[in-house]
Motif scaffolding. Structure first.
Motif, PDB file in Angstrom:
ATOM      1  N   SER A 407      27.627  36.416 -19.353  1.00  0.00           N
ATOM      2  CA  SER A 407      27.623  35.526 -20.523  1.00  0.00           C
ATOM      3  C   SER A 407      28.690  35.905 -21.540  1.00  0.00           C
ATOM      4  CB  SER A 407      26.239  35.548 -21.182  1.00  0.00           C
ATOM      5  OG  SER A 407      25.946  36.834 -21.712  1.00  0.00           O
ATOM      6  N   LYS A 408      29.071  37.151 -21.592  1.00  0.00           N
ATOM      7  CA  LYS A 408      30.082  37.597 -22.552  1.00  0.00           C
ATOM      8  C   LYS A 408      31.504  37.510 -22.002  1.00  0.00           C
ATOM      9  CE  LYS A 408      27.223  40.862 -25.180  1.00  0.00           C
ATOM     10  NZ  LYS A 408      27.059  42.281 -25.609  1.00  0.00           N
ATOM     11  N   ASN A 409      31.638  37.353 -20.671  1.00  0.00           N
ATOM     12  CA  ASN A 409      32.971  37.422 -20.067  1.00  0.00           C
ATOM     13  C   ASN A 409      33.086  36.408 -18.923  1.00  0.00           C
ATOM     14  OD1 ASN A 409      33.864  40.302 -21.258  1.00  0.00           O
ATOM     15  ND2 ASN A 409      31.784  40.514 -20.452  1.00  0.00           N
ATOM     16  N   VAL A 410      32.799  35.135 -19.206  1.00  0.00           N
ATOM     17  CA  VAL A 410      32.759  34.123 -18.145  1.00  0.00           C
ATOM     18  C   VAL A 410      34.111  33.991 -17.450  1.00  0.00           C
ATOM     19  CG1 VAL A 410      32.372  31.694 -17.617  1.00  0.00           C
ATOM     20  CG2 VAL A 410      30.893  32.861 -19.269  1.00  0.00           C
ATOM     21  N   ARG A 411      35.205  33.945 -18.220  1.00  0.00           N
ATOM     22  CA  ARG A 411      36.538  33.769 -17.620  1.00  0.00           C
ATOM     23  C   ARG A 411      36.874  34.958 -16.710  1.00  0.00           C
ATOM     24  NH1 ARG A 411      41.273  30.876 -18.609  1.00  0.00           N
ATOM     25  NH2 ARG A 411      42.683  31.397 -16.890  1.00  0.00           N
ATOM     26  N   ALA A 412      36.649  36.164 -17.219  1.00  0.00           N
ATOM     27  CA  ALA A 412      36.934  37.356 -16.407  1.00  0.00           C
ATOM     28  C   ALA A 412      36.041  37.402 -15.175  1.00  0.00           C
ATOM     29  CB  ALA A 412      36.730  38.621 -17.241  1.00  0.00           C
ATOM     30  N   HIS A 413      34.827  36.902 -15.299  1.00  0.00           N
ATOM     31  CA  HIS A 413      33.870  36.859 -14.193  1.00  0.00           C
ATOM     32  C   HIS A 413      34.478  36.129 -12.987  1.00  0.00           C
ATOM     33  CE1 HIS A 413      30.007  36.624 -12.207  1.00  0.00           C
ATOM     34  NE2 HIS A 413      29.943  35.306 -12.310  1.00  0.00           N
ATOM     35  N   TYR A 414      35.168  35.026 -13.227  1.00  0.00           N
ATOM     36  CA  TYR A 414      35.791  34.248 -12.148  1.00  0.00           C
ATOM     37  C   TYR A 414      37.146  34.825 -11.754  1.00  0.00           C
ATOM     38  CZ  TYR A 414      32.124  30.739 -12.385  1.00  0.00           C
ATOM     39  OH  TYR A 414      30.907  30.101 -12.327  1.00  0.00           O
ATOM     40  N   ASP A 415      37.903  35.308 -12.721  1.00  0.00           N
ATOM     41  CA  ASP A 415      39.219  35.882 -12.420  1.00  0.00           C
ATOM     42  C   ASP A 415      39.099  37.098 -11.496  1.00  0.00           C
ATOM     43  OD1 ASP A 415      40.482  33.980 -13.920  1.00  0.00           O
ATOM     44  OD2 ASP A 415      40.772  35.261 -15.693  1.00  0.00           O
ATOM     45  N   LYS A 416      38.129  37.947 -11.777  1.00  0.00           N
ATOM     46  CA  LYS A 416      37.966  39.158 -10.959  1.00  0.00           C
ATOM     47  C   LYS A 416      37.479  38.809  -9.555  1.00  0.00           C
ATOM     48  CE  LYS A 416      39.279  41.927 -14.209  1.00  0.00           C
ATOM     49  NZ  LYS A 416      40.621  42.573 -14.114  1.00  0.00           N
ATOM     50  N   LEU A 417      36.644  37.793  -9.442  1.00  0.00           N
ATOM     51  CA  LEU A 417      36.218  37.348  -8.116  1.00  0.00           C
ATOM     52  C   LEU A 417      37.432  36.907  -7.307  1.00  0.00           C
ATOM     53  CD1 LEU A 417      33.946  36.550  -6.095  1.00  0.00           C
ATOM     54  CD2 LEU A 417      34.015  34.269  -7.142  1.00  0.00           C
ATOM     55  N   ASP A 418      38.303  36.122  -7.926  1.00  0.00           N
ATOM     56  CA  ASP A 418      39.511  35.654  -7.253  1.00  0.00           C
ATOM     57  C   ASP A 418      40.394  36.830  -6.830  1.00  0.00           C
ATOM     58  OD1 ASP A 418      41.474  33.561  -6.494  1.00  0.00           O
ATOM     59  OD2 ASP A 418      42.646  34.414  -8.137  1.00  0.00           O
ATOM     60  N   ALA A 419      40.531  37.824  -7.720  1.00  0.00           N
ATOM     61  CA  ALA A 419      41.384  38.972  -7.419  1.00  0.00           C
ATOM     62  C   ALA A 419      40.860  39.760  -6.217  1.00  0.00           C
ATOM     63  CB  ALA A 419      41.470  39.882  -8.645  1.00  0.00           C
ATOM     64  N   PHE A 420      39.559  39.971  -6.152  1.00  0.00           N
ATOM     65  CA  PHE A 420      39.005  40.754  -5.050  1.00  0.00           C
ATOM     66  C   PHE A 420      38.961  39.963  -3.744  1.00  0.00           C
ATOM     67  CE2 PHE A 420      37.694  43.626  -8.395  1.00  0.00           C
ATOM     68  CZ  PHE A 420      37.765  44.864  -7.771  1.00  0.00           C
ATOM     69  N   ILE A 421      38.863  38.633  -3.831  1.00  0.00           N
ATOM     70  CA  ILE A 421      38.974  37.815  -2.621  1.00  0.00           C
ATOM     71  C   ILE A 421      40.373  37.959  -2.026  1.00  0.00           C
ATOM     72  CG2 ILE A 421      39.121  35.438  -1.788  1.00  0.00           C
ATOM     73  CD1 ILE A 421      36.734  34.764  -3.543  1.00  0.00           C
ATOM     74  N   LYS A 422      41.393  37.967  -2.888  1.00  0.00           N
ATOM     75  CA  LYS A 422      42.772  38.128  -2.418  1.00  0.00           C
ATOM     76  C   LYS A 422      42.993  39.502  -1.806  1.00  0.00           C
ATOM     77  CE  LYS A 422      44.779  34.782  -5.641  1.00  0.00           C
ATOM     78  NZ  LYS A 422      45.585  34.578  -6.876  1.00  0.00           N
ATOM     79  N   GLN A 423      42.222  40.507  -2.251  1.00  0.00           N
ATOM     80  CA  GLN A 423      42.305  41.852  -1.662  1.00  0.00           C
ATOM     81  C   GLN A 423      41.518  41.958  -0.355  1.00  0.00           C
ATOM     82  OE1 GLN A 423      41.203  44.996  -4.398  1.00  0.00           O
ATOM     83  NE2 GLN A 423      42.136  43.930  -6.133  1.00  0.00           N
TER      84      GLN A 423
END
Length: 458
Positions: A407-423
């Motif tokens: 709830s405090k970091n919604v944008r980062a929540h999705y950005d980090k998911l994308d980053a780890f999928i790419k890894q």
């Protein structure tokens, strides 16, 4: 110190906790039998108990002391929340008292106090001497009751009040010229005396090493064996027939650190170069233990708002949540899940796993990190400890914490998911499902925050 934590160590395990302790006890007996076998190929009587923080490792290990003659050494610095406590004797295992640049050589004729391996053996000898002396003293005080004497020794170790007079920095540093072989022979003799005094010739003496991960650093700037590997080498010197098993607990460590290959540590070539695989502690919490009345009523929204239901929900999961005050659970869950991992992103992956069942790749290093730092539960470890299967079971306390992080970091929540999928750290096969599930959870949280009328929601 939270009184609830201390109290939890005074109460005997029951249900699944007691069952898990019995399983571990049986496995320790199995390890002891394998080591004492005349044709044993195992390098040292050493077993690592693996599971994430708060899963009850220390409590189960402490209760082993009621079953086996044993000692409990804690390497963690004492603080308000630390329990079991570290004794002054435990501090000696850091080896801060040894001269800088001390040799790592452990040849049989080496002077013990001139070698790191020898210093560990001197500490073990001092432990055995004082254990035997205090046991005999306590038996005299309790009119010969072995059970009372062992219980008091257990309390001294767990509370950090065990005192050694035979193994101090001063007594070990004296120029005694004792060889490693001399000290090893003494250790074997005193172990035999302990077994005789406790009437446990068929049971091993169990040496419990809590927070053993603090030994995984190297003694000097030069690359070489870690303190842990040198301690394991010291254990390998003890007689295989001495009935001794060391059990290491290491919450804040990579599982590889406490399960390194022994090929380069064994001077016995291929004859004794095997190690025991980590023992994975199973889920040991009891569900619906003291809340049978809830099963008699239908669960509705009003019931979920009940204060007792909140306590009940928080009690579901690892023993940690039930061993601390209710007012601390929410903040502790958030702190445990964040753990300085927001910027690097692992905390968000933990939140995705908790909320939507995201799976991480067993060979990716993030698996070991999640167990080490973010309370993931271990299901399986490969023989070389490089692959791990981890997950987060349904655990309301962690779900509350994960919701707060998202709830405090919604944008980062999705950005980090994308980053780890790419890894390629995350299984993307269910990508659509997990995104929809997360959006639905956020919508529910928003509706609750806005005080929606749930009766009108179809």
């Amino acid at each position: 110190m939270d009184p609830a934590v201390v109290k939890s160590f005074d109460v005997l395990l029951k249900g699944k906790g007691a069952s898990e302790m019995k399983k571990l006890s049986s496995y320790i007996m199995h390890v002891s039998d394998l080591v004492t076998d005349s044709g044993s190929k195992y390098f040292a009587p050493l077993l690592n108990v693996c599971q994430s923080s708060g899963s009850g490792k220390s409590k189960i290990a402490a209760e082993l002391m009621y079953k086996f003659p044993s000692s409990y050494i804690v390497l963690r610095e004492n603080n308000e929340s630390a329990y079991p406590k570290m004794s002054e004797f435990s501090k000696l295992f850091w080896l801060k008292w040894v001269p800088e640049g001390i040799e790592q050589d452990d040849s049989h004729e080496k002077i013990a106090e001139k070698s790191i391996v020898g210093c560990y053996l001197l500490l073990l000898r001092g432990l055995f001497i004082d254990y035997l002396n205090q046991l005999q003293e306590l038996m005299t005080q309790s009119s010969g009751s072995l059970e009372q004497a062992l219980n008091e020794l257990c309390l001294r170790f767990v509370s950090g009040t065990f005192v050694s007079t035979s193994a101090t920095a001063a007594t070990i540093a004296k120029d005694s010229k004792e060889t490693i072989d001399n000290v090893v022979n003494d250790c074997n003799t005193y172990l035999e005396s302990i077994h005789t005094a406790t009437g446990s010739n068929t049971f091993p003496f169990v040496f419990i090493f809590d927070e053993a991960s603090l030994l995984t650093k190297e003694p000097s700037a030069n690359k070489g064996p870690s303190y842990f590997r040198l301690f394991r080498r010291a254990l390998s010197r003890l007689s295989k027939s001495s009935r001794f098993v060391a059990v290491t607990l290491g919450t804040n460590s990579d599982v590889v650190d406490l399960n390194t290959n022994v090929t380069f540590d064994s001077d016995r070539g291929y004859n004794q170069n095997r190690r025991f695989l980590p023992y994975i502690l199973s889920r040991n919490w009891d569900i619906f233990l003291d809340f049978d009345e809830f099963s008699k009523h239908p669960v509705d929204y009003e019931m979920l708002l009940s204060g007792r239901m909140v306590i009940f929900l928080l009690s579901l999961g690892r023993p940690l949540w039930s061993s601390i005050g209710l007012n601390r659970v929410h903040n502790l869950a958030i702190r445990k899940l964040e753990n300085n991992s927001l910027e690097s992103g692992e905390a968000f992956i933990a939140a995705w796993m908790i909320r939507t069942g995201v799976l991480v790749h067993p060979a990716h290093v993030i698996c070991r990190y999640l167990v080490k730092s973010l309370m993931a539960t271990v299901l399986h470890i490969s023989p070389n400890c490089q692959h791990m299967r981890v997950y987060y079971p349904s655990e309301p306390a962690l779900a509350f914490g994960a919701r707060q992080i998202v709830s405090k970091n919604v944008r980062a929540h999705y950005d980090k998911l994308d980053a780890f999928i790419k890894q390629r750290a995350i299984d993307s096969g269910r990508f659509s499902e997990i995104i929809c599930a997360d959006i639905a959870l956020q919508a529910i949280a928003t509706a609750q925050h806005e005080k929606c009328d749930f009766d009108k929601i179809s």
